[in-house]
Design a protein around this motif. Sequence first.
Motif, PDB file in Angstrom:
ATOM      1  N   ALA A   1      44.958  30.463  39.482  1.00  0.00           N
ATOM      2  CA  ALA A   1      43.725  31.239  39.326  1.00  0.00           C
ATOM      3  C   ALA A   1      43.961  32.496  38.497  1.00  0.00           C
ATOM      4  O   ALA A   1      43.145  32.841  37.633  1.00  0.00           O
ATOM      5  CB  ALA A   1      43.161  31.605  40.701  1.00  0.00           C
TER       6      ALA A   1
ATOM      7  N   GLU B   1      44.123  18.909  44.800  1.00  0.00           N
ATOM      8  CA  GLU B   1      43.346  20.077  44.347  1.00  0.00           C
ATOM      9  C   GLU B   1      43.998  20.687  43.111  1.00  0.00           C
ATOM     10  O   GLU B   1      43.331  20.984  42.129  1.00  0.00           O
ATOM     11  CB  GLU B   1      43.237  21.092  45.488  1.00  0.00           C
TER      12      GLU B   1
ATOM     13  N   GLN C   1      44.419  31.508  34.951  1.00  0.00           N
ATOM     14  CA  GLN C   1      43.150  31.094  34.378  1.00  0.00           C
ATOM     15  C   GLN C   1      42.271  32.307  34.093  1.00  0.00           C
ATOM     16  O   GLN C   1      41.587  32.372  33.080  1.00  0.00           O
ATOM     17  CB  GLN C   1      42.438  30.139  35.341  1.00  0.00           C
TER      18      GLN C   1
ATOM     19  N   GLN D   1      43.575  18.373  40.175  1.00  0.00           N
ATOM     20  CA  GLN D   1      42.206  18.336  39.686  1.00  0.00           C
ATOM     21  C   GLN D   1      41.878  19.590  38.881  1.00  0.00           C
ATOM     22  O   GLN D   1      41.257  19.529  37.824  1.00  0.00           O
ATOM     23  CB  GLN D   1      41.263  18.209  40.883  1.00  0.00           C
ATOM     24  N   ARG D   2      42.308  20.718  39.390  1.00  0.00           N
ATOM     25  CA  ARG D   2      42.005  21.967  38.679  1.00  0.00           C
ATOM     26  C   ARG D   2      42.721  21.994  37.334  1.00  0.00           C
ATOM     27  O   ARG D   2      42.159  22.414  36.323  1.00  0.00           O
ATOM     28  CB  ARG D   2      42.425  23.165  39.519  1.00  0.00           C
TER      29      ARG D   2
ATOM     30  N   MET E   1      41.007  22.266  33.614  1.00  0.00           N
ATOM     31  CA  MET E   1      41.301  23.288  32.591  1.00  0.00           C
ATOM     32  C   MET E   1      41.725  22.646  31.292  1.00  0.00           C
ATOM     33  O   MET E   1      41.313  23.052  30.203  1.00  0.00           O
ATOM     34  CB  MET E   1      42.407  24.213  33.106  1.00  0.00           C
TER      35      MET E   1
ATOM     36  N   ARG F   1      49.927  20.653  32.096  1.00  0.00           N
ATOM     37  CA  ARG F   1      50.192  19.214  31.956  1.00  0.00           C
ATOM     38  C   ARG F   1      51.179  18.756  33.011  1.00  0.00           C
ATOM     39  O   ARG F   1      51.084  17.650  33.542  1.00  0.00           O
ATOM     40  CB  ARG F   1      50.742  18.901  30.568  1.00  0.00           C
ATOM     41  N   LYS F   2      52.117  19.629  33.320  1.00  0.00           N
ATOM     42  CA  LYS F   2      53.101  19.261  34.320  1.00  0.00           C
ATOM     43  C   LYS F   2      52.430  19.105  35.683  1.00  0.00           C
ATOM     44  O   LYS F   2      52.698  18.153  36.417  1.00  0.00           O
ATOM     45  CB  LYS F   2      54.180  20.330  34.373  1.00  0.00           C
TER      46      LYS F   2
ATOM     47  N   GLU G   1      34.995   8.663  38.790  1.00  0.00           N
ATOM     48  CA  GLU G   1      33.863   9.558  38.521  1.00  0.00           C
ATOM     49  C   GLU G   1      34.340  10.925  38.070  1.00  0.00           C
ATOM     50  O   GLU G   1      33.725  11.559  37.207  1.00  0.00           O
ATOM     51  CB  GLU G   1      32.948   9.665  39.754  1.00  0.00           C
ATOM     52  N   LYS G   2      35.453  11.383  38.626  1.00  0.00           N
ATOM     53  CA  LYS G   2      35.997  12.678  38.216  1.00  0.00           C
ATOM     54  C   LYS G   2      36.516  12.585  36.785  1.00  0.00           C
ATOM     55  O   LYS G   2      36.313  13.495  35.982  1.00  0.00           O
ATOM     56  CB  LYS G   2      37.120  13.121  39.161  1.00  0.00           C
TER      57      LYS G   2
END
Lengths: 408, 295, 529
Positions: free
Chosen positions: B78, B111, B81, B114-115, B119, B102-103, B147-148
């Motif tokens: 976070a 979680e 980001q 996915q985050r 990004m 990427r790693k 779907e994700k």
Amino acid sequence: MKAEILVNNSRDAGARYVGWSPSPARIRLSDLRGVTRSVKVTLRSVSAPGGGQLVFYAARSSAPRASLTLDLPSDGSTVSFQVAGRFGKPSRADGDVSIVVKAGAEELASVPVMVRIRKDATTLTAAERDRFIDAFARLNNRGTGRFADFRNMHVTGAASAQAHGNPGFLSWHRAYLLDLERELQAIDPSVALPYWRFDKPAPSLFTPEFLGASDALGTVQFGPTNPLQFWSTDGVQGVKRRPLFDTATEGGIDLLSEAQTLALGTDFIDFETLEGDPHGSAHVSFGGSISSIGTAAKDPLFFLLHANVDRLWAKWQRKNNRFDPDDEASYDNSPGHPVGHRLADSMWPWNGVTGAPRPLDAPGGALAGSPCTTSPGPQPRVMDCIDYQGSVSPQGRLGFDYDDVRFA
Amino acid sequence: MAPSSSKTPRGRGPTADAATLAAHAAVLADAGKPVKQRLAALAALGWAITDEPQRLAAVLKLLTDPSEPIQLRLAALAVLQSATFHPERFERIRADYLKALRKVSSDDDLELRQRALGMLAREHDPATQEKLIEGLREPAKALVTPEKALQLLGYDLHSDAYPIARAIAEAPPNEMARREALRLLAADGASAQLFENILMDKGESCEIRQLSASALHNLAPERLQACARQITMDSSEPSDIRSVGVTALTHFGDDDTMRQDEVLNAYLKQLGDGSEGEDPGLQTAARQYVAKRLA
Amino acid sequence: MAIDLVAPPWTEQDFARAVEALDPHDAVDRAELVSFLDERHAVHRQRGAAAVGRMRGWTLLALAKAPLRGDEVMFVLEELQSGRTAYELACAARALRGVASPTPAMAGLVLRAASNLRATDDHVDLTRYGGLADDGTDAPTAMDALMDTLAWLCTTVPGTAGVLASALRSDDPPLSPGQRDRVERCLAHGLPEPQDHPLACCTSDADWSGLRRSCSEASISTDAITFEDQDGNPVGYANFFRGGPTVVVFFYTRCNNAGKCSLSVSKLARIQRLLADKGLAQVIQTAAITYDPDYDLAPRLRGYAESRGMCMDARNRVMRTTAGADELHAHFQLGVNFIDSIVNRHRIEAFVVDARGRISASFVRLQWNEEDVVAEAVAVVDRAAQADSHESVTHEPDGNTSTPTRRSRLQAWLAPPIYLGMALLPKCPICGATYLSLSGILALPHLDGIYWMMPALMVLTIVNLAGLGWLARATRDWRGLALGWLGATVTLGCGIALEQPAGLYGGIAISLIGCLAARPRRGRPCTVR
């Protein structure tokens, strides 16, 4: 006998919007039949139930009053005064408060006005909310409307450097929001941009009726009567937003509270660190478009987020009396800042300047005008966005106010 | 008014800040400290994690180290980001940041995975797009649900996802995947007929039909208006989809056309006046139409 | 080639292997490699933008294994000037070192690439197709690749230092502090600025415009092409593009490279202002045509153009094709390809179209300058004005005279009798006098002593034949002269020498027809690049 009132010194009905900052106005006798000498009139504010309330100033430097008595010349020449909303009593609908002019018991004029204020989004009535999302959806207009320009102004690369990472961050976004708000007001003049108070829960904001409720995937769902269901940016439908916190019971994640933000420092050079926290933290309290700088403007919530950032700046300015661009504590004008971030610099894209060091193109043209004020002008400079209430120079008033930031 | 400017750059006291920051960095790097303390140190560092290469490297290492507590790794993500909102900082860190993302895009923690993928997808990372498409073609290699994956691929309308999205729309593993596949396909300007067909298909779910209405508005707005009118007047249609139709007419209909459509106006006026058994949402929509169009 | 890259399905790995198998030193293989860089190549069809980028980057690297010459260099320069993605820019940077004759100005383009890369830098492994580095490796970044190439230029090409120094002074293009440091390190280790190499010759982008001039008659019929403009008005190709020169750019509203479509339309708006300043707004038209007609409906076109400052009216339009898209693409040889209906790659392209709808000049791949485009459009106007007053030769590369289209040929034959008929209609006293003169001429054979006028007649005949001969040489159309000779022969032989009135009338008539047949042809001189 009749009187005529020019709010914001204009006959245009579109100019009958005031905030907490005094707006110039003029009054004169318009029907002079039978008038042989000056007429003493009283101006009062008359509100619909729950409507806004007004205060009057004989002169900008005088104290505000609930009513004002003036002598109107018999030759029909105008008398100036100032009018503003009574702090804490904003309008809820257009024209829900009127300036009523009486000479004795005789009413000479009644002009509906709106005390148009940027409010906490969670305090909007259903009607206010609906007017806002209607205007916003029409501005977006499946990506063909002016909204495409607002989206294209906030992208990565050279454009991003015009708006971020340096002192001009706050001024640029203030101009950006003002431009957007004025475009919304061109659709519906009763609309003001609400803000998302990101350090507090906002259960009514993240609903299908307002800015949408996110499903488990992070796709925002709008109700069948919500026009934002037709939202489109970059040719792609809908909004991707996944809150990483419980929007009903929590504010954004790990971000400074309002009190902490206002306590960052009394000097601008310290206060501007809010760009990191709480501003950056608010953005990354979500997954989805709003959490990256190049895609943030695809989410309508982005504008309410930044309205709160701007409100925090406004509140800090009021608290520390930081409205004068000449005051070093009001703005960090140190040498070495890049173009677009110095006080006297015009701001891209409104200045239309392209080519190094500015971006290659400048979508959108000049900043929208307003019938209520001539500031900041079509090509605002950084300095033009500091004295937003006209505290230092009345002509600098930008025509917006926040519900919890008073004038003086 | 003439702006003044300082003769020298103004700034905060560097020495005290540097020492404090160094202390915070030390706490953050100390795996023996309680997680809460390390989280507080990270929050205190904020964007300063990008100021020095060693500090940045330490945070990236923390992010990509599966042995570190997940709360700390997510918090590091976070903060990183958040720093991307500062263009000059982001320029300096982007390459290493993407490498770290990427790693963790194949990390065990869903979680975090996915985050990171989100990004990367927003950065239009080609390698991520390839991975997501590969996962759609070969579910055994999927990093996230179909779907994700489709949702993330929708960040770049120029991606390679259209053929697989079309296949999934025709034979979806689940309804949400079909929804996201259709959303992605709506970027294709030649797909107006597809969405018109779906919108008018009473066998489709309201959610899919609502999405189709939005897509049709984007691609062929006059056809949406025609469909919206038909749906609105059809009492055999579900109330929700009729409300969508009324909303489209209310907010995006051509002013002259709406004004002259006496049959529609009379119908909606009657609907808004309220009658037994009508859906309250539909009545609200009708009243909004009347208030906006017939006032 | 081992794999048929036209017939799907094939994977990008297939493509990569096919490219590796081609020998860049072999002319045929090299031509195939170059063809892969053409946006219209079938390998790009139905691929996403990222895939197309990977294929192009890999191809550039392969090509650069042998010296790059001529038009091949344009692909590298194009990428450096307008590219945004890390892999492609890294490939272009590496490929630049394969240019046979690098110039100092190329350093300017490397700097521009570095500036574009500020928001998109990434680690890139150029040994791998697509450039994705292994997690564990410490691959350099695209910025490293650019700086390496800059360092190479500095140490190899005299005059590079001047270009870099000038760029740093003017902060154009804008670089980050880190980038500036690296450029200064290149300068410090590079060749010193030579005394006899003035900076004025080494400006960055000035020498490249991608300009090509073409004057060949269109082989693609544009009759089937119709448009809808920004106001929803239908307009045919001929209706808009015939009658006056037009500056045309291609774009689409969903282009995410601000240096391409958005900039092109913004520049077209500036061209409009330039034309207005020169008083040419009513002479030269402008048009922006979208690659994405299904999505870019009229309101979208209008909004996009308005926000970039374009004026729109009957002479200045923003349009989408409603029919004849294939013909439009073929006519302009547009450099674009698609996945479904979505553009996956396109080049920068602007055109100057003449009053007959033919392409007079094209500016492709590289950023074009508004003044240059206006100059080309003005040249079209000037040439048209000259062609109105005299004949000029048109050549196709094989030397054949260009021929009009069928319709214009018919018009060419019908026009003279129609115009002659109109001219012969009596309209004024002068016409009356003319007819009297004609009567007089017809009466000539009946006058006594007419034949003493033979020397005068011969002189006039010679003058007529000389004129027809000059015209025939200029137009390479000998029919008029042939008829003139025949007419003169009949007039002087049968009419005068043999004293046959029919021969006199006939000879005069044939000479008249010869004059009409020798009308000037419209055209202009051209150079083919």
